[in-house]
Design a protein around this motif. Sequence first.
Motif, PDB file in Angstrom:
ATOM      1  N   ARG A   1       0.828  -1.213   0.000  1.00 34.26           N
ATOM      2  CA  ARG A   1       0.000   0.000   0.000  1.00 34.26           C
ATOM      3  C   ARG A   1       0.869   1.273   0.000  1.00 34.26           C
TER       4      ARG A   1
ATOM      5  N   ARG B   1       5.818   3.594  -3.219  1.00 37.65           N
ATOM      6  CA  ARG B   1       5.597   4.773  -4.065  1.00 37.65           C
ATOM      7  C   ARG B   1       6.780   4.960  -4.988  1.00 37.65           C
TER       8      ARG B   1
ATOM      9  N   GLU C   1       1.972  10.519  -0.972  1.00 36.49           N
ATOM     10  CA  GLU C   1       0.681   9.815  -0.947  1.00 36.49           C
ATOM     11  C   GLU C   1       0.459   9.159  -2.302  1.00 36.49           C
ATOM     12  N   GLY C   2      -0.197   8.022  -2.312  1.00 32.41           N
ATOM     13  CA  GLY C   2      -0.538   7.379  -3.591  1.00 32.41           C
ATOM     14  C   GLY C   2      -1.967   7.702  -3.988  1.00 32.41           C
ATOM     15  N   GLN C   3      -2.296   7.379  -5.206  1.00 36.04           N
ATOM     16  CA  GLN C   3      -3.660   7.599  -5.708  1.00 36.04           C
ATOM     17  C   GLN C   3      -4.055   6.424  -6.569  1.00 36.04           C
ATOM     18  N   ARG C   4      -5.226   5.881  -6.350  1.00 34.96           N
ATOM     19  CA  ARG C   4      -5.745   4.827  -7.220  1.00 34.96           C
ATOM     20  C   ARG C   4      -7.261   4.988  -7.332  1.00 34.96           C
ATOM     21  N   ARG C   5      -7.811   4.595  -8.473  1.00 34.91           N
ATOM     22  CA  ARG C   5      -9.260   4.467  -8.567  1.00 34.91           C
ATOM     23  C   ARG C   5      -9.647   3.196  -7.805  1.00 34.91           C
TER      24      ARG C   5
END
Length: 189
Positions: free
Chosen positions: A8, A11, A176-180
């Motif tokens: 999770r 990055r 921070e990561g971003q995912r749909r």
Amino acid sequence: MDIHQAIRLRRSLKPEQLRPDPVERSLLEQLFEAANWAPSHGLTEPWRFIVFTGESRRELADAVVVTMSPEGQPPLAADDPARIGMIERLTKIPAIIAIVSASSSNPKIVEHEELLSTAMAVQNMHLTARALGLGGFWSSGKKAFDPRMANFLGLSAPARCLGFFYVGWPAVAWPEGQRRPALEKVSWR
Ligand SMILES: Cc1cc2nc3c(=O)[nH]c(=O)nc-3n(C[C@H](O)[C@H](O)[C@H](O)COP(=O)(O)O)c2cc1C
């Protein structure tokens, strides 16, 4: 850090997000050990890595500069800002690892399987880097796929460069990561 957290929180940290301080060789070796446990069809173990640290980063940067001009045309002039910028950017990255997939001669194993295995090896490296607190970044593009880069790396077909994995200690707060949403990509039958 457990495996769920490493997945999770893995990055991509861009070169400008890394400190220029060297990374101990023993830590880089931990990344390669993790890479080596990737699966491969027929245990072909197609992943290969070429490590650039210290002075050799400048040689790699010069080879990247060559790929910035079309084949048959002269390289960018010494005072060209794009050339200077590329050399500065690359020589500040503590460790640059060329990612190579060397397909086996086994006719039962098609090339894309070897590429997938190599990508899994890189993911193992990236997750291990995260667990160690190291930033990692897979950079690909023209520079990686250019035949002149293959030549510089000493590769001959079917071995292929798939990109470069940059490693260094983070110079910034962990991004921070971003995912749909995951389930948008899943259908159930
Ligand atoms: C095969 C591969 C090639 C990539 N090549 C590039 C690249 O050339 N330039 C780039 O900015 N990011 C590249 N990336 C990194 C992605 O941009 C990054 O993984 C994505 O933005 C998601 O960010 P995260 O890794 O922090 O989750 C590559 C990633 C992969 C898996």
